[in-house]
Design an enzyme around this catalytic site. Structure first.
Site, PDB file in Angstrom:
ATOM      1  CB  THR A   1       4.345 -23.359  -2.124  1.00 26.67           C
ATOM      2  OG1 THR A   1       3.479 -22.425  -2.773  1.00 26.67           O
ATOM      3  CG2 THR A   1       4.888 -24.334  -3.152  1.00 26.67           C
ATOM      4  N   GLY A   2       4.422 -26.327  -0.778  1.00 26.39           N
ATOM      5  CA  GLY A   2       5.345 -27.328  -0.270  1.00 26.39           C
ATOM      6  C   GLY A   2       4.655 -28.517   0.348  1.00 26.39           C
ATOM      7  CB  SER A   3       6.095 -31.811   1.197  1.00 24.78           C
ATOM      8  OG  SER A   3       7.103 -31.422   2.116  1.00 24.78           O
TER       9      SER A   3
ATOM     10  N   GLY B   1       4.559 -23.610   4.960  1.00 23.89           N
ATOM     11  CA  GLY B   1       5.644 -24.402   5.512  1.00 23.89           C
ATOM     12  C   GLY B   1       6.916 -23.578   5.554  1.00 23.89           C
TER      13      GLY B   1
ATOM     14  CG  ASP C   1      12.848 -24.478   2.597  1.00 23.22           C
ATOM     15  OD1 ASP C   1      12.321 -25.532   2.212  1.00 23.22           O
ATOM     16  OD2 ASP C   1      12.795 -23.410   1.957  1.00 23.22           O
TER      17      ASP C   1
ATOM     18  CE  LYS D   1       7.393 -19.425   3.302  1.00 20.94           C
ATOM     19  NZ  LYS D   1       7.155 -20.854   2.907  1.00 20.94           N
TER      20      LYS D   1
ATOM     21  CD  GLU E   1       6.528 -20.076  -0.451  1.00 23.03           C
ATOM     22  OE1 GLU E   1       6.201 -21.263  -0.554  1.00 23.03           O
ATOM     23  OE2 GLU E   1       7.689 -19.723  -0.144  1.00 23.03           O
TER      24      GLU E   1
ATOM     25  CE  LYS F   1      11.934 -29.667   6.068  1.00 19.09           C
ATOM     26  NZ  LYS F   1      10.716 -29.160   5.411  1.00 19.09           N
TER      27      LYS F   1
END
Length: 237
Positions: A31-33, A92, A94, A104, A113, A131
């Protein structure tokens, strides 16, 4: 010419797919950009006929919708075709430290996740260069997903461990963020470096904590995109 952040994320996500994904795989999709670019790359390759017989397990409603858009076949970990285990998960993060440990859960999907990641034989993290850090949990919070009844007791337990804890508030609604599993999120930060591997275990021993955002148990491949167009690949440690 420097790449913008979205171009960097697209480069890292596509590269992870091109290097690690082959036809017939059971794949967890994060999940995520940044992870969403890996999803799109898989969809493009499926539509082109380059990838076939892909079995995808999404980690959030956002990822599920992206898979539907790109024609990626969807399953759950409990589907008979998956059987509770995956060949690979791409996600992904953080933050990623020098040991390839990750934080994350900034998007609130850390529970599924982690379930999907730890059900996988191999794991890949895709990030842009911003990151990467020397130490986790200092400049970006580690989320704890907690059952609502344990909110205050978990905050007090985290404080005894030297952390600062706050309830994550929603942006476009009044009140706290509610996860897809009906729980609350506490964001945890520390003022001094910590041991992520130890804290991943200790946080989950607090009654009421469903899961935490440290990911240390499955060493990942890490694909790091840089603004100058280069891509750094770290192998699992």
């Amino acid at each position: 010419m420097k790449l913008d952040k979205n171009e960097i994320k697209a480069m890292a996500g596509a590269k992870a797919v091109d290097v690690l994904v082959v036809s017939g795989m059971k794949i967890g999709l994060g999940t995520g950009s940044t992870a969403i670019h890996a999803v799109r790359r898989i969809g493009v390759l499926i539509q082109a006929g380059t990838l076939t017989n892909i079995f995808a397990v999404p980690t959030s409603f956002q990822t599920l919708m992206a898979c539907e858009e790109w024609g990626i076949p969807l399953y759950s970990l409990n589907s008979k075709e998956i059987g509770g285990t995956l060949d690979l998960t791409i996600d992904g993060a953080d933050q990623v430290d020098t040991d390839n440990y990750c934080v994350k859960g900034g998007g609130g999907a850390l529970l599924l996740e982690k379930i999907v990641a730890y059900a996988s034989v191999s794991y890949a993290i895709v990030v842009d260069e911003t990151k990467t850090v020397d130490n986790l949990a200092l400049s970006f919070p580690v989320p704890l997903e907690v059952v609502p009844a344990a909110r205050l007791s978990v905050i007090r337990a985290a404080e005894r461990m030297g952390a600062e804890a706050r309830l994550r508030e929603a942006v476009r609604k009044a009140g706290p963020v509610i996860t897809e599993h009906g729980n609350l999120l506490l964001d945890i930060t520390f003022k001094a470096p910590v041991e992520p591997e130890q804290l991943e275990r200790e946080f989950n021993q607090i009654p009421g904590v469903v899961e935490n955002g440290f990911f240390t148990r499955l060493p990942p491949h890490v694909f790091i995109g840089h603004a100058d167009g280069t891509l750094e690949v770290r192998k699992p440690r």
